[in-house]
Design a protein around this motif. Structure first.
Motif, short mmCIF file in Angstrom:
data_model
loop_
_atom_site.label_atom_id
_atom_site.label_comp_id
_atom_site.label_asym_id
_atom_site.label_seq_id
_atom_site.Cartn_x
_atom_site.Cartn_y
_atom_site.Cartn_z
N PRO A 99 0.82 -1.21 0.00
CA PRO A 99 0.00 0.00 0.00
C PRO A 99 0.85 1.26 0.00
CG PRO A 99 -0.88 -1.57 1.58
CD PRO A 99 0.45 -2.12 1.11
N ASP A 100 1.97 1.24 0.74
CA ASP A 100 2.85 2.39 0.77
C ASP A 100 3.43 2.66 -0.62
OD1 ASP A 100 4.53 4.40 2.24
OD2 ASP A 100 6.10 3.15 1.39
N GLY A 102 2.05 1.90 -3.46
CA GLY A 102 0.96 2.50 -4.24
C GLY A 102 0.78 3.96 -3.90
N HIS A 103 0.82 4.24 -2.61
CA HIS A 103 0.65 5.61 -2.13
C HIS A 103 1.76 6.51 -2.69
CE1 HIS A 103 -0.49 8.77 0.69
NE2 HIS A 103 0.80 8.91 0.96
N THR A 128 -2.35 2.17 -7.71
CA THR A 128 -2.73 3.06 -6.61
C THR A 128 -2.65 2.31 -5.28
OG1 THR A 128 -5.03 2.40 -6.74
CG2 THR A 128 -4.36 4.26 -8.13
N GLU A 129 -2.79 3.08 -4.21
CA GLU A 129 -2.80 2.47 -2.87
C GLU A 129 -3.97 1.49 -2.77
OE1 GLU A 129 -2.93 5.39 0.23
OE2 GLU A 129 -2.77 3.88 1.82
N GLU A 130 -5.11 1.91 -3.34
CA GLU A 130 -6.30 1.06 -3.27
C GLU A 130 -6.07 -0.27 -4.01
OE1 GLU A 130 -9.73 3.36 -4.37
OE2 GLU A 130 -10.89 1.50 -4.63
#
Ligand SMILES: [Zn+2]
Length: 459
Positions: A99-100, A102-103, A128-130
């Motif tokens: 997630p990081d 992606g963020h 993306t994070e999502e």
């Protein structure tokens, strides 16, 4: 029928992806890494695999470094439905790292659009994070040392590699053959207890990050203390680009030790990463993976989250706050090769001032900003601007998480019989060639340096 195709970490260090085909139909991808570093490799992150992702049966991940697992969200977006097997430590780290990642890619794309420096309009994130969060559902935890049956006649076993928390060799058994993937191999006597002894193997995929280099032998502690002390005396700050998990945690404990011994001044230390706190908690939770010395340090000092003078900046505002500090401080921030992430903001701000020091503690892949800084470039490009480099640049190779060639050779001598064939992967071309030549020359093994996209039958 068993074949292997090198879809990454062949001709370069990053982008680890080894495609195993069984009977020409079923497929397993060992590692699903991001290409980092030079642009011609990074651009491959946008390309599809030579096999349609929905046809891929399984993924198995050696460890949580992004060059080994960071492409999983993209694979999931392309239709891979899982499972992706890995150790529990790898899964825990991947849950914060992906997630990081992606963020950060969203942040970088936004930043590029805001400043208008991207050639692409608009700049898009790779994922993306999502999307990264969605891909986590594919992870399936496997215990160390127990064979996991993928299907009848095909098993995978995760064996401790001693590289970072959760890191594993993957032993694949299929069609009466054993293939061992080292992923990245740790150093003997490292905090993680070093790599396990090799199992009996027919085909070996061997990493070669340090295939032509040795780590310095001297104790790095006094060197680090000296660098920080001298920088603080000049009124400067120290920036340490470091991967947000593992190496950062070790450094934080070490800095505390050095301060308590009086070997360096007590100046504020910042661990600047959106996942700094979570990463530290995972590190403390997985003490079973560390050697006695590291466990002793944790017992002695407790959780760094409670230490005076140590700050964990999880939020962006806290990171911006660090930038405003005018007194000497130590900043530990990712990415470790200065290829992205928050450390770029700190470098952009601190590199032009000769009082400051940047200390590299990990491997710097060719073409990354880290490698350019180590090579003594007078300027580096950050966020589209040429930043003058006046700060001191230092390297402490002893903190490496990778075995060097001598340590790899010592490990190879633990094989009861030579593998039928050894494939050299995960090295710059010169390092991979040197490693391959050495194994052939000193051990007399059949060695082949893997080429990008090359496909080989394991008969
Ligand atoms: Zn690694």
């Amino acid at each position: 029928m068993l074949s292997i195709q090198f879809l990454g970490a062949a001709g370069t260090v990053t982008g680890s992806k080894h495609l195993v085909r069984f009977d020409g139909e079923r497929e397993l991808l060992v590692d699903c890494g991001l290409f980092q570093g030079p642009k011609q490799w990074r651009e491959k992150n946008w390309e599809a695999l030579p096999v349609p992702a929905p046809n891929l049966e399984w993924v198995a991940l050696t460890h949580a470094h992004l060059d080994h697992c960071g492409w999983l969200p993209r694979l999931a977006e392309s239709g891979f439905r899982g499972p992706a097997y890995c150790s529990s430590g790898t899964a825990e780290l991947a849950r914060i790292l992906l997630p990081d990642s992606g963020h950060l890619q969203e942040e970088d794309a936004e930043h590029a659009n805001y400043k208008g420096f991207s050639k692409h309009d608009p700049a898009l994130p790779l994922y993306t994070e999502e999307q990264a969060i969605a891909s986590l559902a594919l992870l399936r935890e496997a215990p160390f040392n127990q064979a996991v049956e993928l299907q009848s006649g095909i098993t995978c076993r995760f064996i401790r590699a001693g590289h970072i928390l959760g890191s594993s060799f993957i032993e694949l058994r299929a069609a009466g053959r054993v293939v061992l993937f080292t992923g990245d191999m740790g150093r003997p006597h490292s905090e993680t207890g070093g790599p396990s002894a090799p199992p009996d193997t027919d085909y070996l995929l061997l990493e070669s990050t340090y295939g032509n280099r040795l780590h310095p032998a001297q104790d790095p502690h006094p060197q680090l203390a000296r660098i920080i002390t001298q920088t603080a005396r000049r009124g400067g700050s120290v920036v340490i680009p470091a991967f947000a998990v593992e190496r950062t945690q070790k450094l934080i404990f070490l800095l505390k030790e050095l301060m308590e011994e009086g070997a360096m001044p007590r100046i504020p230390v910042y661990s600047d990463s959106p996942m700094a706190i979570q990463a530290m908690k995972i590190f403390l939770r997985h003490q079973d993976e560390f050697d006695e010395e590291t466990r002793g340090l944790i017992r002695k000092h407790g959780s760094p989250l409670d230490w005076d003078g140590f700050h964990f900046a999880a939020k962006r505002e806290e990171s911006v706050q660090i930038n405003r500090s005018r007194v000497p401080i130590v900043i530990v921030s990712s990415s470790g090769m200065a290829s992205g992430g928050r450390v770029l903001h700190h470098l952009a701000q601190r590199l032009p001032d000769p009082r400051n020091t940047v200390v590299f503690v990990g491997f710097q892949a060719e073409g990354t900003r880290g490698a350019l800084l180590q090579a003594g470039r007078p300027t580096v490009k950050i966020h589209g601007l040429e930043v003058p480099v006046r700060a001191k640049i230092e390297t402490l190779g002893q903190f490496s998480d990778h075995a060097d060639y001598q340590e790899i050779m010592a490990w190879l001598k633990g094989f009861a019989r030579p593998p039928r064939r050894t494939f050299i992967v995960h090295g710059e071309p010169s390092a991979a060639q040197a490693m391959g030549d050495r194994v052939a020359r000193e051990l007399g093994w059949d060695v082949h340096v893997a080429q990008y996209l090359e496909r080989i039958e394991l008969t």
